[in-house]
Design a protein around this motif. Structure first.
Motif, PDB file in Angstrom:
ATOM      1  N   ALA A   1     -10.107  14.774  12.621  1.00  0.00           N
ATOM      2  CA  ALA A   1     -11.115  15.261  11.673  1.00  0.00           C
ATOM      3  C   ALA A   1     -10.870  14.798  10.236  1.00  0.00           C
ATOM      4  N   VAL A   2      -9.933  13.905  10.012  1.00  0.00           N
ATOM      5  CA  VAL A   2      -9.662  13.417   8.663  1.00  0.00           C
ATOM      6  C   VAL A   2     -10.872  12.623   8.182  1.00  0.00           C
ATOM      7  N   CYS A   3     -11.395  12.985   7.025  1.00  0.00           N
ATOM      8  CA  CYS A   3     -12.601  12.358   6.502  1.00  0.00           C
ATOM      9  C   CYS A   3     -12.310  11.167   5.602  1.00  0.00           C
ATOM     10  N   LYS A   4     -11.113  11.115   5.026  1.00  0.00           N
ATOM     11  CA  LYS A   4     -10.800  10.045   4.090  1.00  0.00           C
ATOM     12  C   LYS A   4      -9.341   9.643   4.222  1.00  0.00           C
ATOM     13  N   ILE A   5      -9.123   8.342   4.303  1.00  0.00           N
ATOM     14  CA  ILE A   5      -7.773   7.794   4.302  1.00  0.00           C
ATOM     15  C   ILE A   5      -7.720   6.803   3.151  1.00  0.00           C
ATOM     16  N   ASN A   6      -6.880   7.086   2.168  1.00  0.00           N
ATOM     17  CA  ASN A   6      -6.828   6.271   0.967  1.00  0.00           C
ATOM     18  C   ASN A   6      -5.838   5.121   1.143  1.00  0.00           C
ATOM     19  N   ILE A   7      -6.326   3.891   0.990  1.00  0.00           N
ATOM     20  CA  ILE A   7      -5.458   2.713   1.089  1.00  0.00           C
ATOM     21  C   ILE A   7      -5.461   1.925  -0.217  1.00  0.00           C
ATOM     22  N   ASP A   8      -5.877   2.585  -1.310  1.00  0.00           N
ATOM     23  CA  ASP A   8      -5.963   1.903  -2.598  1.00  0.00           C
ATOM     24  C   ASP A   8      -4.626   1.320  -3.042  1.00  0.00           C
ATOM     25  N   SER A   9      -3.548   2.069  -2.892  1.00  0.00           N
ATOM     26  CA  SER A   9      -2.238   1.556  -3.314  1.00  0.00           C
ATOM     27  C   SER A   9      -1.893   0.279  -2.558  1.00  0.00           C
ATOM     28  N   ASP A  10      -2.176   0.272  -1.260  1.00  0.00           N
ATOM     29  CA  ASP A  10      -1.923  -0.934  -0.461  1.00  0.00           C
ATOM     30  C   ASP A  10      -2.751  -2.116  -0.966  1.00  0.00           C
ATOM     31  N   LEU A  11      -4.004  -1.853  -1.321  1.00  0.00           N
ATOM     32  CA  LEU A  11      -4.875  -2.921  -1.822  1.00  0.00           C
ATOM     33  C   LEU A  11      -4.364  -3.473  -3.151  1.00  0.00           C
ATOM     34  N   ARG A  12      -3.939  -2.577  -4.035  1.00  0.00           N
ATOM     35  CA  ARG A  12      -3.416  -3.035  -5.332  1.00  0.00           C
ATOM     36  C   ARG A  12      -2.135  -3.832  -5.163  1.00  0.00           C
ATOM     37  N   LEU A  13      -1.274  -3.402  -4.250  1.00  0.00           N
ATOM     38  CA  LEU A  13      -0.040  -4.151  -3.984  1.00  0.00           C
ATOM     39  C   LEU A  13      -0.338  -5.530  -3.411  1.00  0.00           C
ATOM     40  N   ALA A  14      -1.322  -5.621  -2.526  1.00  0.00           N
ATOM     41  CA  ALA A  14      -1.692  -6.911  -1.953  1.00  0.00           C
ATOM     42  C   ALA A  14      -2.252  -7.842  -3.024  1.00  0.00           C
ATOM     43  N   MET A  15      -3.135  -7.336  -3.875  1.00  0.00           N
ATOM     44  CA  MET A  15      -3.698  -8.149  -4.954  1.00  0.00           C
ATOM     45  C   MET A  15      -2.587  -8.665  -5.860  1.00  0.00           C
ATOM     46  N   THR A  16      -1.686  -7.770  -6.244  1.00  0.00           N
ATOM     47  CA  THR A  16      -0.586  -8.152  -7.129  1.00  0.00           C
ATOM     48  C   THR A  16       0.324  -9.189  -6.468  1.00  0.00           C
ATOM     49  N   ALA A  17       0.603  -9.035  -5.194  1.00  0.00           N
ATOM     50  CA  ALA A  17       1.457  -9.993  -4.488  1.00  0.00           C
ATOM     51  C   ALA A  17       0.828 -11.383  -4.474  1.00  0.00           C
ATOM     52  N   GLY A  18      -0.476 -11.448  -4.221  1.00  0.00           N
ATOM     53  CA  GLY A  18      -1.160 -12.740  -4.223  1.00  0.00           C
ATOM     54  C   GLY A  18      -1.134 -13.404  -5.583  1.00  0.00           C
ATOM     55  N   ILE A  19      -1.351 -12.622  -6.617  1.00  0.00           N
ATOM     56  CA  ILE A  19      -1.336 -13.158  -7.983  1.00  0.00           C
ATOM     57  C   ILE A  19       0.074 -13.608  -8.363  1.00  0.00           C
ATOM     58  N   ARG A  20       1.069 -12.802  -8.031  1.00  0.00           N
ATOM     59  CA  ARG A  20       2.451 -13.174  -8.342  1.00  0.00           C
ATOM     60  C   ARG A  20       2.845 -14.476  -7.644  1.00  0.00           C
ATOM     61  N   GLU A  21       2.466 -14.594  -6.373  1.00  0.00           N
ATOM     62  CA  GLU A  21       2.782 -15.817  -5.635  1.00  0.00           C
ATOM     63  C   GLU A  21       2.124 -17.030  -6.299  1.00  0.00           C
ATOM     64  N   HIS A  22       0.879 -16.860  -6.721  1.00  0.00           N
ATOM     65  CA  HIS A  22       0.170 -17.952  -7.389  1.00  0.00           C
ATOM     66  C   HIS A  22       0.900 -18.350  -8.678  1.00  0.00           C
ATOM     67  N   PHE A  23       1.291 -17.364  -9.472  1.00  0.00           N
ATOM     68  CA  PHE A  23       1.976 -17.670 -10.729  1.00  0.00           C
ATOM     69  C   PHE A  23       3.339 -18.320 -10.505  1.00  0.00           C
ATOM     70  N   MET A  24       4.005 -17.978  -9.417  1.00  0.00           N
ATOM     71  CA  MET A  24       5.291 -18.626  -9.137  1.00  0.00           C
ATOM     72  C   MET A  24       5.082 -20.108  -8.820  1.00  0.00           C
TER      73      MET A  24
END
Length: 79
Positions: free
Chosen positions: A8-31
């Motif tokens: 019956a869970v109506c909401k599962i928040n994955i925002d932190s995971d999304l922000r971490l993924a975005m940051t990882a992609g950007i960091r890899e690009h900058f490296m």
């Protein structure tokens, strides 16, 4: 999360995971390209990581793959 999604869970928040993924992609690009400063140059890599994460969450974690019509019908029925 899959068990919660089936209950019956109506909401599962994955925002932190999304922000971490975005940051990882950007960091890899900058490296690989420290000279890039235009967001159009590095955002694509961040978005790619987010897309992969969302596909994984839908298919492997939440078990929602292929259920769009069913979910839309439930949403319309509960309006």
């Amino acid at each position: 999360l899959r068990k919660a999604a089936k209950s019956a869970v109506c909401k599962i928040n994955i925002d932190s995971d999304l922000r971490l993924a975005m940051t990882a992609g950007i960091r890899e690009h900058f490296m690989a390209h420290p000279e890039h400063f235009d967001p159009r140059q590095y955002i694509a890599d961040g978005r790619s990581y987010v897309k992969e994460l969302v596909e994984h969450k839908i298919k492997d974690v939440l078990g929602s793959n292929g259920r769009a019509d069913e979910i839309l019908a439930l949403v319309k029925a509960n309006k």
